[in-house]
Design a protein around this motif. Structure first.
Motif, PDB file in Angstrom:
ATOM      1  N   MET A   1       0.856  -1.188   0.000  1.00  0.00           N
ATOM      2  CA  MET A   1       0.000   0.000   0.000  1.00  0.00           C
ATOM      3  C   MET A   1       0.897   1.246   0.000  1.00  0.00           C
ATOM      4  SD  MET A   1      -2.938  -1.394  -0.083  1.00  0.00           S
ATOM      5  CE  MET A   1      -4.185  -0.201   0.385  1.00  0.00           C
ATOM      6  N   SER A   2       0.303   2.384  -0.372  1.00  0.00           N
ATOM      7  CA  SER A   2       1.159   3.537  -0.616  1.00  0.00           C
ATOM      8  C   SER A   2       0.427   4.856  -0.387  1.00  0.00           C
ATOM      9  CB  SER A   2       1.676   3.483  -2.054  1.00  0.00           C
ATOM     10  OG  SER A   2       0.582   3.462  -2.961  1.00  0.00           O
ATOM     11  N   VAL A   3       1.197   5.931  -0.530  1.00  0.00           N
ATOM     12  CA  VAL A   3       0.652   7.285  -0.618  1.00  0.00           C
ATOM     13  C   VAL A   3       0.622   7.648  -2.093  1.00  0.00           C
ATOM     14  CG1 VAL A   3       0.966   9.700  -0.009  1.00  0.00           C
ATOM     15  CG2 VAL A   3       1.602   7.929   1.618  1.00  0.00           C
ATOM     16  N   ALA A  69      -1.561   5.533   8.604  1.00  0.00           N
ATOM     17  CA  ALA A  69      -0.165   5.961   8.721  1.00  0.00           C
ATOM     18  C   ALA A  69      -0.011   6.962   9.854  1.00  0.00           C
ATOM     19  CB  ALA A  69       0.325   6.579   7.409  1.00  0.00           C
ATOM     20  N   LEU A  70       1.148   6.897  10.500  1.00  0.00           N
ATOM     21  CA  LEU A  70       1.541   7.870  11.515  1.00  0.00           C
ATOM     22  C   LEU A  70       2.332   8.963  10.806  1.00  0.00           C
ATOM     23  CD1 LEU A  70       1.943   8.882  14.412  1.00  0.00           C
ATOM     24  CD2 LEU A  70       3.804   7.214  14.654  1.00  0.00           C
ATOM     25  N   VAL A  71       1.862  10.199  10.911  1.00  0.00           N
ATOM     26  CA  VAL A  71       2.371  11.301  10.085  1.00  0.00           C
ATOM     27  C   VAL A  71       2.659  12.521  10.961  1.00  0.00           C
ATOM     28  CG1 VAL A  71       1.806  12.811   8.125  1.00  0.00           C
ATOM     29  CG2 VAL A  71       0.958  10.467   8.162  1.00  0.00           C
ATOM     30  N   GLN A  96      -6.366   7.971   8.712  1.00  0.00           N
ATOM     31  CA  GLN A  96      -7.121   6.753   8.425  1.00  0.00           C
ATOM     32  C   GLN A  96      -6.905   6.305   6.976  1.00  0.00           C
ATOM     33  OE1 GLN A  96      -8.474   3.840   9.137  1.00  0.00           O
ATOM     34  NE2 GLN A  96      -9.997   4.730  10.557  1.00  0.00           N
ATOM     35  N   LYS A  97      -7.076   5.034   6.761  1.00  0.00           N
ATOM     36  CA  LYS A  97      -6.994   4.460   5.409  1.00  0.00           C
ATOM     37  C   LYS A  97      -7.977   5.142   4.465  1.00  0.00           C
ATOM     38  CE  LYS A  97      -7.581   0.018   3.017  1.00  0.00           C
ATOM     39  NZ  LYS A  97      -7.871  -1.433   3.192  1.00  0.00           N
ATOM     40  N   ASN A 165     -12.262   4.537  14.151  1.00  0.00           N
ATOM     41  CA  ASN A 165     -13.049   4.890  12.969  1.00  0.00           C
ATOM     42  C   ASN A 165     -13.048   6.382  12.621  1.00  0.00           C
ATOM     43  OD1 ASN A 165     -13.913   2.211  12.410  1.00  0.00           O
ATOM     44  ND2 ASN A 165     -15.448   2.392  14.040  1.00  0.00           N
ATOM     45  N   LYS A 166     -12.195   7.167  13.267  1.00  0.00           N
ATOM     46  CA  LYS A 166     -12.065   8.588  12.920  1.00  0.00           C
ATOM     47  C   LYS A 166     -11.144   8.738  11.706  1.00  0.00           C
ATOM     48  CE  LYS A 166     -12.487  10.020  17.760  1.00  0.00           C
ATOM     49  NZ  LYS A 166     -11.777  10.637  18.909  1.00  0.00           N
ATOM     50  N   ASP A 167     -11.274   9.879  11.012  1.00  0.00           N
ATOM     51  CA  ASP A 167     -10.401  10.149   9.877  1.00  0.00           C
ATOM     52  C   ASP A 167      -8.978  10.446  10.334  1.00  0.00           C
ATOM     53  OD1 ASP A 167     -12.482   9.791   8.132  1.00  0.00           O
ATOM     54  OD2 ASP A 167     -12.895  11.923   7.873  1.00  0.00           O
TER      55      ASP A 167
END
Length: 333
Positions: A1-3, A69-71, A96-97, A165-167
């Protein structure tokens, strides 16, 4: 998976601390324009300081995250949003995904840095991930990021327990940006080898001038407009090595400050050098904004750098402790 880049920015690229040890072969160092902001972004996602980041100017890219992802973002404030949730600078957050990260307007600064936990799946070129657009190497395919580019993410951690389930989930960890940005009306510089070719009057003018950053400024250097510094007599200079922060005098009496993408040598007079710890302040000045210089001692320049390094080290310890505490509580490994 990716950005995935779903909308191209004006000049976004992969950067890190830079590519050093090759200037004798004509390979310029590159690296992040604001290396402190890039380091802070990496610290806030518990990365090594040399992890690759995305460097963005405005308008910046719109990014789709195909996985959680942790950003963290640091540097310029471009008003970042995850879907309908505003996310702050200098604060880690989990996205979130299938959510979109976008940047709506410039609030402050010129260069913003995005770090993701464990960086991106990329190969180093000559010991660095930094993009060298002149050589067409490093970073992602040796160029600025384009629409439809996909940056693979190595971190596959499931953050669902925290996200609920949050964005986006925003951590209660924040770095104080004021710790490393100085007064742009008194950017500290040290005298360089050609300082004394200027008359006393020209030296005073250099320090009294108000410099406006020109729109043609770029990663190679910032072109500055001011009252011209005209030497009393023509100056003959032998081409010599230059570095990040070198202030050169152009034939028209204006100055250019060489920055991360600078060439390896230069034949213009080198009047002064911006202190390394002050380069983040200088590069975050936007076109049409102004700055001034202040001569300082080499000892003072070293003190500024030491203070900056101590701050980064303290932030690194604090962030690591917070992540350990939170991830333990949620049984995330």
């Amino acid at each position: 998976m990716s950005v995935v880049i779903i909308k191209q920015g004006i000049a976004d690229s992969i950067q890190d601390n830079g590519r050093y040890g090759w200037q004798h072969l004509g390979i310029n160092p590159d690296g992040a324009m604001d290396k402190t902001a890039a380091a802070v972004a990496n610290i806030l996602v518990n990365n090594r300081l040399d992890c690759p980041v995305i460097e963005m100017s405005f308008p910046a890219a719109v990014l789709l995250f195909e996985q959680q992802a942790l950003v963290a973002l640091s540097g310029a404030d471009f008003s970042a949003w995850v879907n309908d949730v505003p996310v702050p600078l200098n604060t880690p957050f989990i996205i979130q995904k299938n959510c979109v990260l976008q940047f709506k307007q410039v609030k402050t600064g010129a260069w913003c840095y995005l770090a993701v936990k464990d960086g991106f799946v990329l190969e180093q070129w000559m010991g660095s991930y930094s993009t060298n657009t002149l050589a067409g190497s490093g970073g992602f395919k040796g160029r600025y990021l384009k629409k439809h580019d996909e940056l693979q993410l190595p971190d596959t951690t499931d953050y669902s327990a925290i996200l609920e389930n949050k964005d986006a989930y925003i951590f209660h960890i924040q770095a104080d940006a004021q710790q490393w940005y100085l007064n742009q009306e008194a950017i500290p510089v040290i005298e360089s080898k050609d300082w004394k070719v200027l008359s006393a009057k020209a030296q005073q003018l250099l320090l009294n001038n108000i410099y406006t950053v020109q729109p043609n400024s770029n990663r190679m250097g910032y072109y500055l407009q001011s009252d011209p510094l005209m030497p009393d007599a023509p100056i003959t200079i032998v081409s010599a090595a230059v570095t990040n922060g070198t202030i050169q005098l152009l034939p028209n009496g204006q100055c250019i400050v060489l920055l991360s993408g600078h060439q390896t040598t230069g034949g213009y007079p080198m009047l002064a050098t911006v202190c390394n710890a002050a380069i983040p302040t200088l590069v975050q000045v936007r076109p049409h904004q102004s700055l001034r210089f202040q001569i300082v001692t080499l000892q003072y320049a070293h003190q500024l750098m030491q203070q900056q390094q101590q701050y980064l080290q303290q932030l690194q310890y604090a962030a690591a402790a917070k992540f350990n505490e939170l991830f333990t509580a949620y049984a995330i490994h």
